[in-house]
Design a protein around this motif. Structure first.
Motif, PDB file in Angstrom:
ATOM      1  N   LEU A  14     -11.355  10.078  -2.792  1.00 27.29           N
ATOM      2  CA  LEU A  14     -10.835  10.047  -3.963  1.00 27.29           C
ATOM      3  C   LEU A  14      -9.573  10.424  -4.251  1.00 27.29           C
ATOM      4  O   LEU A  14      -8.689   9.779  -5.055  1.00 27.29           O
ATOM      5  CB  LEU A  14     -11.733  11.209  -4.893  1.00 27.29           C
ATOM      6  CG  LEU A  14     -13.361  11.053  -4.985  1.00 27.29           C
ATOM      7  CD1 LEU A  14     -13.659  12.497  -5.348  1.00 27.29           C
ATOM      8  CD2 LEU A  14     -13.708   9.843  -5.578  1.00 27.29           C
ATOM      9  N   GLY A  15      -8.975  11.263  -3.347  1.00 24.93           N
ATOM     10  CA  GLY A  15      -7.537  11.485  -3.657  1.00 24.93           C
ATOM     11  C   GLY A  15      -6.632  10.375  -3.213  1.00 24.93           C
ATOM     12  O   GLY A  15      -5.391  10.291  -3.686  1.00 24.93           O
ATOM     13  N   LEU A  74       0.963  -1.240  -0.051  1.00 28.78           N
ATOM     14  CA  LEU A  74      -0.088  -0.013   0.015  1.00 28.78           C
ATOM     15  C   LEU A  74       0.967   1.247  -0.055  1.00 28.78           C
ATOM     16  O   LEU A  74       1.994   1.217   0.773  1.00 28.78           O
ATOM     17  CB  LEU A  74      -0.731  -0.160   1.408  1.00 28.78           C
ATOM     18  CG  LEU A  74      -1.954  -0.971   1.228  1.00 28.78           C
ATOM     19  CD1 LEU A  74      -2.708  -0.905   2.605  1.00 28.78           C
ATOM     20  CD2 LEU A  74      -2.920  -0.775   0.270  1.00 28.78           C
ATOM     21  N   SER A  75       0.178   2.309  -0.649  1.00 22.13           N
ATOM     22  CA  SER A  75       1.391   3.623  -0.708  1.00 22.13           C
ATOM     23  C   SER A  75       0.926   4.188   0.728  1.00 22.13           C
ATOM     24  O   SER A  75      -0.233   4.023   1.101  1.00 22.13           O
ATOM     25  CB  SER A  75       0.656   4.346  -2.031  1.00 22.13           C
ATOM     26  OG  SER A  75       0.917   5.842  -1.442  1.00 22.13           O
ATOM     27  N   LEU A  76       1.794   4.816   1.365  1.00 26.04           N
ATOM     28  CA  LEU A  76       1.908   5.486   2.469  1.00 26.04           C
ATOM     29  C   LEU A  76       0.673   6.571   2.565  1.00 26.04           C
ATOM     30  O   LEU A  76       0.012   7.007   3.284  1.00 26.04           O
ATOM     31  CB  LEU A  76       3.046   5.949   2.930  1.00 26.04           C
ATOM     32  CG  LEU A  76       3.283   6.860   4.497  1.00 26.04           C
ATOM     33  CD1 LEU A  76       2.485   6.006   5.476  1.00 26.04           C
ATOM     34  CD2 LEU A  76       4.506   7.236   4.520  1.00 26.04           C
ATOM     35  N   ALA A  77       0.781   7.254   1.246  1.00 23.98           N
ATOM     36  CA  ALA A  77      -0.076   8.451   0.940  1.00 23.98           C
ATOM     37  C   ALA A  77      -1.270   7.993   0.792  1.00 23.98           C
ATOM     38  O   ALA A  77      -2.604   8.468   1.315  1.00 23.98           O
ATOM     39  CB  ALA A  77       0.399   9.215  -0.214  1.00 23.98           C
ATOM     40  N   PHE A  78      -1.625   6.862   0.384  1.00 24.42           N
ATOM     41  CA  PHE A  78      -2.841   6.268   0.368  1.00 24.42           C
ATOM     42  C   PHE A  78      -3.606   5.932   1.570  1.00 24.42           C
ATOM     43  O   PHE A  78      -4.847   6.418   1.985  1.00 24.42           O
ATOM     44  CB  PHE A  78      -3.034   4.914  -0.580  1.00 24.42           C
ATOM     45  CG  PHE A  78      -4.138   4.169  -0.474  1.00 24.42           C
ATOM     46  CD1 PHE A  78      -5.443   4.572  -1.158  1.00 24.42           C
ATOM     47  CD2 PHE A  78      -4.176   2.866   0.212  1.00 24.42           C
ATOM     48  CE1 PHE A  78      -6.308   3.497  -1.279  1.00 24.42           C
ATOM     49  CE2 PHE A  78      -5.461   2.087   0.402  1.00 24.42           C
ATOM     50  CZ  PHE A  78      -6.448   2.456  -0.355  1.00 24.42           C
ATOM     51  N   ILE A  79      -2.844   5.487   2.536  1.00 24.76           N
ATOM     52  CA  ILE A  79      -3.393   5.242   4.001  1.00 24.76           C
ATOM     53  C   ILE A  79      -3.562   6.368   4.608  1.00 24.76           C
ATOM     54  O   ILE A  79      -4.749   6.666   5.118  1.00 24.76           O
ATOM     55  CB  ILE A  79      -2.232   4.352   4.637  1.00 24.76           C
ATOM     56  CG1 ILE A  79      -1.811   3.048   3.852  1.00 24.76           C
ATOM     57  CG2 ILE A  79      -2.730   3.919   5.823  1.00 24.76           C
ATOM     58  CD1 ILE A  79      -0.811   2.149   4.514  1.00 24.76           C
ATOM     59  N   GLN A 106      -2.144   5.366  -4.900  1.00 22.28           N
ATOM     60  CA  GLN A 106      -1.950   4.019  -4.996  1.00 22.28           C
ATOM     61  C   GLN A 106      -2.129   3.502  -6.512  1.00 22.28           C
ATOM     62  O   GLN A 106      -1.089   2.674  -6.860  1.00 22.28           O
ATOM     63  CB  GLN A 106      -3.166   3.349  -4.356  1.00 22.28           C
ATOM     64  CG  GLN A 106      -3.209   1.956  -4.220  1.00 22.28           C
ATOM     65  CD  GLN A 106      -1.909   1.319  -3.360  1.00 22.28           C
ATOM     66  OE1 GLN A 106      -1.969   1.802  -2.216  1.00 22.28           O
ATOM     67  NE2 GLN A 106      -1.225   0.447  -3.815  1.00 22.28           N
ATOM     68  N   ILE A 107      -2.552   4.190  -7.377  1.00 24.35           N
ATOM     69  CA  ILE A 107      -2.775   3.972  -8.789  1.00 24.35           C
ATOM     70  C   ILE A 107      -1.177   4.028  -9.306  1.00 24.35           C
ATOM     71  O   ILE A 107      -0.690   3.246  -9.978  1.00 24.35           O
ATOM     72  CB  ILE A 107      -3.565   4.805  -9.560  1.00 24.35           C
ATOM     73  CG1 ILE A 107      -5.030   4.213  -9.159  1.00 24.35           C
ATOM     74  CG2 ILE A 107      -3.181   4.540 -11.047  1.00 24.35           C
ATOM     75  CD1 ILE A 107      -6.154   5.298  -9.855  1.00 24.35           C
TER      76      ILE A 107
END
Length: 251
Positions: A174-175, A40-45, A180-181
């Motif tokens: 949304l952001g 997982l992306s840290l920014a995503f979490i 993650q993408i």
């Protein structure tokens, strides 16, 4: 008809909660199995957790359905667990390979190949489970005697704050998918659990339906517009995020 709509709305709300109870478990277990949260992306979490917190606060202030408030609170707890796993496994892995900087954080885990038939059976069973659990939870809540309290009148300032928080939550949800993408392009979805996104989509869909089924009055839909908009766009982005997962690693 109104009674039927309320019943159906409540059932869908509980099914949504059941989806979210299931949805985080595969990813949490995946992180535990790999001893890494790097899929997982840290920014995503972080952005997702921020969305959960604003969602919960806004739902409480707006006096939304209890199922929505419970769901938002559960989101926050699970997102916090994922965040904890990310840093815990990263720190532990780095302490073990501090003298070998080239060692990947995913420790060379070989992706598991799951037969398509087995995968279909798993998802069908999990789908039936969350539906049955949602219906059971609705039945229990419907048969437990609770004292009904008159709805509280909220000031215009509280209503405005709840709307701002609701839209902030929608933007965060949304952001969060964007980093993650981007990460998926480099990691090829390694470390991600397909079931997480499958039930994210299902949970968001039943969550939105629980709102729409309850009432189609203009004022009610406007109050819940931020949650509906956020769910619809999140479902779309989750299809984008999860499509590479289901397109690789399974035969």
């Amino acid at each position: 008809m109104a009674e039927f709509n309320n019943t159906l709305s409540s059932i869908l709300g509980w099914i949504s909660i059941a989806c979210w109870i299931v949805v985080y478990s595969p990813q949490i277990y995946e992180n535990y199995s790999l001893q890494s949260g790097e899929g997982l992306s840290l920014a995503f979490i972080i952005i997702w957790l921020l969305g959960d917190l604003t969602n919960m606060t806004g739902a409480i202030l707006a006096g939304l359905l209890p199922t929505m408030i419970i769901l938002a609170a559960y989101y926050s707890v699970c997102s916090s667990i994922l965040l904890f796993q990310f840093f815990y496994y990263r720190l532990r892995t780095r302490s073990r390979v501090s003298n070998h900087e080239e060692t990947p954080l995913l420790a060379g885990q070989t992706p598991k190949v799951t037969p398509t038939k087995v995968l279909v059976l798993r998802y069908t069973g999990a789908l039936l489970f969350v539906i049955a659990t949602g219906i059971l939870a609705w039945w229990i809540s419907n048969n437990v005697e609770m004292e009904e309290k008159p709805p509280k009148r909220r000031s215009s300032s509280v209503t405005l704050i709840s709307q701002i928080l609701g839209w902030t939550s929608a933007i965060c949800y949304l952001g969060s998918r964007v980093p993650q993408i981007i990460k998926n392009f480099t990691t090829r979805c390694e470390g991600l659990a397909p079931a997480m996104f499958f039930f994210t989509i299902l949970g968001n869909a039943t969550y939105s339906l629980s709102i729409c089924v309850k009432s189609t009055e203009h004022s009610y839909l406007v109050t819940n517009a931020s949650w509906l908009a956020g769910d619809a766009l999140t479902i779309f982005l989750d299809f984008i995020v999860s499509s590479p997962i289901f397109g690789a690693g399974y035969t």
